[in-house]
Scaffold this active site. Structure first.
Site, PDB file in Angstrom:
ATOM      1  N   TYR A   1      21.390  15.814  34.705  1.00  0.00           N
ATOM      2  CA  TYR A   1      22.103  15.708  33.640  1.00  0.00           C
ATOM      3  C   TYR A   1      23.278  14.536  33.692  1.00  0.00           C
ATOM      4  O   TYR A   1      23.396  13.618  32.692  1.00  0.00           O
ATOM      5  CB  TYR A   1      22.875  16.842  33.163  1.00  0.00           C
ATOM      6  CG  TYR A   1      23.566  17.110  32.185  1.00  0.00           C
ATOM      7  CD1 TYR A   1      23.214  17.107  30.785  1.00  0.00           C
ATOM      8  CD2 TYR A   1      25.338  16.849  32.153  1.00  0.00           C
ATOM      9  CE1 TYR A   1      24.108  17.329  29.584  1.00  0.00           C
ATOM     10  CE2 TYR A   1      25.921  17.037  31.135  1.00  0.00           C
ATOM     11  CZ  TYR A   1      25.291  17.321  29.908  1.00  0.00           C
ATOM     12  OH  TYR A   1      26.169  17.433  28.723  1.00  0.00           O
TER      13      TYR A   1
ATOM     14  N   SER B   1      29.066  12.474  29.008  1.00  0.00           N
ATOM     15  CA  SER B   1      29.635  13.783  29.391  1.00  0.00           C
ATOM     16  C   SER B   1      30.519  13.285  30.752  1.00  0.00           C
ATOM     17  O   SER B   1      30.065  12.638  31.477  1.00  0.00           O
ATOM     18  CB  SER B   1      28.607  14.832  29.783  1.00  0.00           C
ATOM     19  OG  SER B   1      29.084  15.741  30.357  1.00  0.00           O
TER      20      SER B   1
ATOM     21  N   LYS C   1      23.762  11.202  31.328  1.00  0.00           N
ATOM     22  CA  LYS C   1      24.889  10.932  30.954  1.00  0.00           C
ATOM     23  C   LYS C   1      25.929   9.626  31.478  1.00  0.00           C
ATOM     24  O   LYS C   1      26.195   8.889  30.309  1.00  0.00           O
ATOM     25  CB  LYS C   1      25.876  12.027  31.015  1.00  0.00           C
ATOM     26  CG  LYS C   1      25.316  13.235  29.976  1.00  0.00           C
ATOM     27  CD  LYS C   1      25.062  12.977  28.781  1.00  0.00           C
ATOM     28  CE  LYS C   1      25.046  14.100  28.015  1.00  0.00           C
ATOM     29  NZ  LYS C   1      24.643  14.125  26.539  1.00  0.00           N
TER      30      LYS C   1
HETATM   31  P1  NAI Z   1      23.851  22.376  21.368  1.00  0.00           P
HETATM   32  O1  NAI Z   1      22.825  22.929  22.325  1.00  0.00           O
HETATM   33  O2  NAI Z   1      24.402  22.944  20.305  1.00  0.00           O
HETATM   34  O3  NAI Z   1      23.216  20.918  20.607  1.00  0.00           O
HETATM   35  C1  NAI Z   1      22.531  20.204  21.114  1.00  0.00           C
HETATM   36  C2  NAI Z   1      21.207  19.944  20.075  1.00  0.00           C
HETATM   37  O4  NAI Z   1      20.159  19.179  20.352  1.00  0.00           O
HETATM   38  C3  NAI Z   1      20.508  21.317  19.761  1.00  0.00           C
HETATM   39  O5  NAI Z   1      20.742  21.940  18.269  1.00  0.00           O
HETATM   40  C4  NAI Z   1      19.124  21.206  19.928  1.00  0.00           C
HETATM   41  O6  NAI Z   1      18.252  21.873  19.174  1.00  0.00           O
HETATM   42  C5  NAI Z   1      18.808  19.547  19.892  1.00  0.00           C
HETATM   43  N1  NAI Z   1      17.759  19.130  20.931  1.00  0.00           N
HETATM   44  C6  NAI Z   1      17.508  19.458  21.964  1.00  0.00           C
HETATM   45  N2  NAI Z   1      16.458  18.488  22.404  1.00  0.00           N
HETATM   46  C7  NAI Z   1      16.154  18.174  21.157  1.00  0.00           C
HETATM   47  C8  NAI Z   1      14.943  16.984  20.982  1.00  0.00           C
HETATM   48  N3  NAI Z   1      14.204  16.624  22.026  1.00  0.00           N
HETATM   49  N4  NAI Z   1      14.968  16.181  19.927  1.00  0.00           N
HETATM   50  C9  NAI Z   1      15.717  16.604  18.875  1.00  0.00           C
HETATM   51  N5  NAI Z   1      17.051  17.649  19.222  1.00  0.00           N
HETATM   52  C10 NAI Z   1      16.935  18.054  20.358  1.00  0.00           C
HETATM   53  O7  NAI Z   1      25.061  21.439  22.365  1.00  0.00           O
HETATM   54  P2  NAI Z   1      26.183  20.720  22.047  1.00  0.00           P
HETATM   55  O8  NAI Z   1      27.398  21.161  22.772  1.00  0.00           O
HETATM   56  O9  NAI Z   1      26.268  20.546  20.566  1.00  0.00           O
HETATM   57  O10 NAI Z   1      25.729  19.170  22.522  1.00  0.00           O
HETATM   58  C11 NAI Z   1      25.689  18.247  21.948  1.00  0.00           C
HETATM   59  C12 NAI Z   1      25.684  17.125  22.966  1.00  0.00           C
HETATM   60  O11 NAI Z   1      26.953  16.921  23.579  1.00  0.00           O
HETATM   61  C13 NAI Z   1      24.843  17.033  23.831  1.00  0.00           C
HETATM   62  O12 NAI Z   1      24.143  15.945  24.265  1.00  0.00           O
HETATM   63  C14 NAI Z   1      25.597  17.464  25.276  1.00  0.00           C
HETATM   64  O13 NAI Z   1      24.965  17.190  26.399  1.00  0.00           O
HETATM   65  C15 NAI Z   1      26.756  16.924  24.919  1.00  0.00           C
HETATM   66  N6  NAI Z   1      28.018  17.340  25.521  1.00  0.00           N
HETATM   67  C16 NAI Z   1      28.416  18.701  25.162  1.00  0.00           C
HETATM   68  C17 NAI Z   1      29.538  19.131  25.794  1.00  0.00           C
HETATM   69  C18 NAI Z   1      30.350  20.433  25.283  1.00  0.00           C
HETATM   70  O14 NAI Z   1      31.377  20.667  25.912  1.00  0.00           O
HETATM   71  N7  NAI Z   1      29.856  21.058  24.376  1.00  0.00           N
HETATM   72  C19 NAI Z   1      30.263  18.835  26.931  1.00  0.00           C
HETATM   73  C20 NAI Z   1      29.576  17.271  27.229  1.00  0.00           C
HETATM   74  C21 NAI Z   1      28.550  16.669  26.481  1.00  0.00           C
END
Ligand code: NAI
Length: 299
Positions: free
Chosen positions: A168, A155, A172
Site C-alpha cells: 500500500y 496516504s 501511495k
Molecule cells: P472505502 O473502502 O470506503 O472506499 C474505497 C472504495 O473503493 C470502496 O467503495 C470500494 O468498493 C472501491 N473500490 C475498491 N476497488 C475498486 C476497483 N478495482 N474499482 C473501482 N472501485 C473500487 O475506504 P475510504 O477510506 O473511503 O478510501 C478511499 C481512498 O482513501 C482509498 O484510496 C484509501 O486508500 C485512501 N485513504 C483513506 C484513509 C482513511 O483514513 N480513510 C487514509 C489514507 C488513504
C-alpha cells in the site's frame, strides 16, 4: 448557492471508488455545487474481493434526490479496459471529462516477510495502476480541450511509512511521483494534478481509529478535494494532508548538502551532520529546480 460560493458549472467529474467512504462525500459535495458526476465503484469488500453493483447506484440516487446529476459506473479501475470504460461512461453521459479523482482503494496488509505476490499485485493494480488506467484515457480528452484537474489519493502510510503496508505504501508514494510528473506534463494544457493524504473514519479505518474517529468525518476531506478540482485551484504537483477539518501541505524538501569533488567514504562519514542538516532546506517543485540546486554546489 451564494455568489461567493465556488461552483462547478457543469464540469464533468469522474470519482473512482465513490460508492462509499471518502469518494461518496466528494461526489455529494461536488454534485451539490453543479458538477456532473460519474460515480464509479465496483462495490467489493475492503480487501477487493466480490462486487456489488448497487453501491454506485445508491450514491447516484442520493445525488438525484438532492437535485444533482450523476451516473453510475461499476467497472474496475484495476485493468486498462476498466479505466477506458469508466472514461467512456463520462463521455457517453456528459460528452467530456474535466476532473478525475483517483480514490478507489483496497487494503491487503501483511508484514513484509509474509507479503505474497498476490497481495503486492492486487494493491498496486487498484491504487497505482488504477490511477494510470483511468487518468490516461481522460488525459487525452483533457489535453485536447486544454483543461483538466486530477486529484489522486495518496496516504501518510506511504509518504511517512507504516508497519504492514509495504504494498500500500509503495502504491501511495507511487501516486506522488505520478502526480508530480503529470503536473510537469500538464502545465501547458492547463491540466493540474495534485494529491491528498487523507485521514477519515470509513470502513477502511473503523477498526483503527478509536475515539479519534469521531472527529474524522470523511465529509471534512472533501472541501480540499473539491477546491483542488476547481478551476481556481492555485497549485499543481503538490500533496496535502487533510482530515477532521485540518489541511496542511506535505513538502518534499532537500538539505543544502555537502560537496567535495574528490568525495570519499570517510568524507561521507565525517560530514554526516552537514549532509543531514535541515537548516536552509529547499523545496524543489520539479526535477529542473532540483537540478539547478544540485548544480549550484559546483559553482
Ligand atoms: P472505502 O473502502 O470506503 O472506499 C474505497 C472504495 O473503493 C470502496 O467503495 C470500494 O468498493 C472501491 N473500490 C475498491 N476497488 C475498486 C476497483 N478495482 N474499482 C473501482 N472501485 C473500487 O475506504 P475510504 O477510506 O473511503 O478510501 C478511499 C481512498 O482513501 C482509498 O484510496 C484509501 O486508500 C485512501 N485513504 C483513506 C484513509 C482513511 O483514513 N480513510 C487514509 C489514507 C488513504
Amino acid at each position: 448557492m451564494s455568489s461567493d460560493q465556488l461552483g462547478f458549472d457543469g464540469k464533468v467529474v469522474i470519482i473512482t471508488g465513490a460508492g462509499g467512504g471518502l469518494g461518496r462525500q466528494h461526489a455529494l459535495l461536488m454534485a451539490s455545487r453543479g458538477a456532473l458526476v460519474v460515480i464509479n465503484d465496483l462495490g467489493g469488500a475492503i480487501d477487493g474481493s466480490g462486487s456489488d453493483k448497487g453501491a454506485a447506484e445508491k450514491v447516484v440516487d442520493e445525488i438525484k434526490a438532492a437535485g444533482g446529476e450523476a451516473v453510475a459506473d461499476t467497472n474496475s479501475v484495476a485493468t486498462p479496459e476498466g479505466g477506458k470504460a469508466i472514461v467512456q461512461t463520462a463521455l457517453d453521459a456528459f460528452g467530456k471529462v474535466d476532473v478525475v479523482i483517483n480514490n478507489a482503494g483496497i487494503l491487503r496488509d501483511k508484514a513484509f516477510h509474509n507479503m505474497e505476490p498476490d497481495l503486492i499485485n492486487s494493491v498496486l493494480d487498484v491504487h497505482l495502476k488504477g490511477a494510470f488506467h483511468v487518468t490516461q484515457p481522460a488525459w487525452v480528452v483533457m489535453r485536447e480541450q486544454g483543461y483538466g484537474r486530477i486529484i489522486s489519493t495518496s496516504s501518510a502510510a506511504g509518504i511517512f511509512g507504516n508497519f504492514g503496508q509495504a504494498n500500500y505504501g509503495a502504491a501511495k508514494m507511487g501516486l506522488v511521483g505520478f502526480t508530480r510528473v503529470l503536473a510537469v506534463e500538464g502545465a501547458k494544457y492547463n491540466i493540474k494534478a495534485n494529491a491528498i493524504a487523507p485521514l477519515a473514519l470509513t470502513r477502511m479505518t473503523e477498526t483503527l481509529m478509536g475515539a479519534l474517529g469521531e472527529k474524522l468525518d470523511p465529509a471534512l476531506v472533501s472541501p480540499l478535494v473539491a477546491f483542488l478540482a476547481h478551476e481556481d485551484c492555485p497549485v499543481s504537483g503538490e500533496v496535502f494532508s487533510v482530515g477532521g477539518g485540518r489541511v496542511a501541505q506535505v513538502i518534499i524538501a532537500e538539505t543544502q548538502g555537502y560537496h567535495k569533488a574528490s568525495l570519499s567514504m570517510e568524507d561521507v562519514r565525517d560530514n554526516w551532520d552537514t549532509i543531514t542538516d535541515t537548516t536552509g532546506f529547499a523545496v524543489p517543485k520539479n526535477l529542473a529546480e532540483e537540478t539547478a540546486m544540485f548544480m549550484s554546489a559546483f559553482a
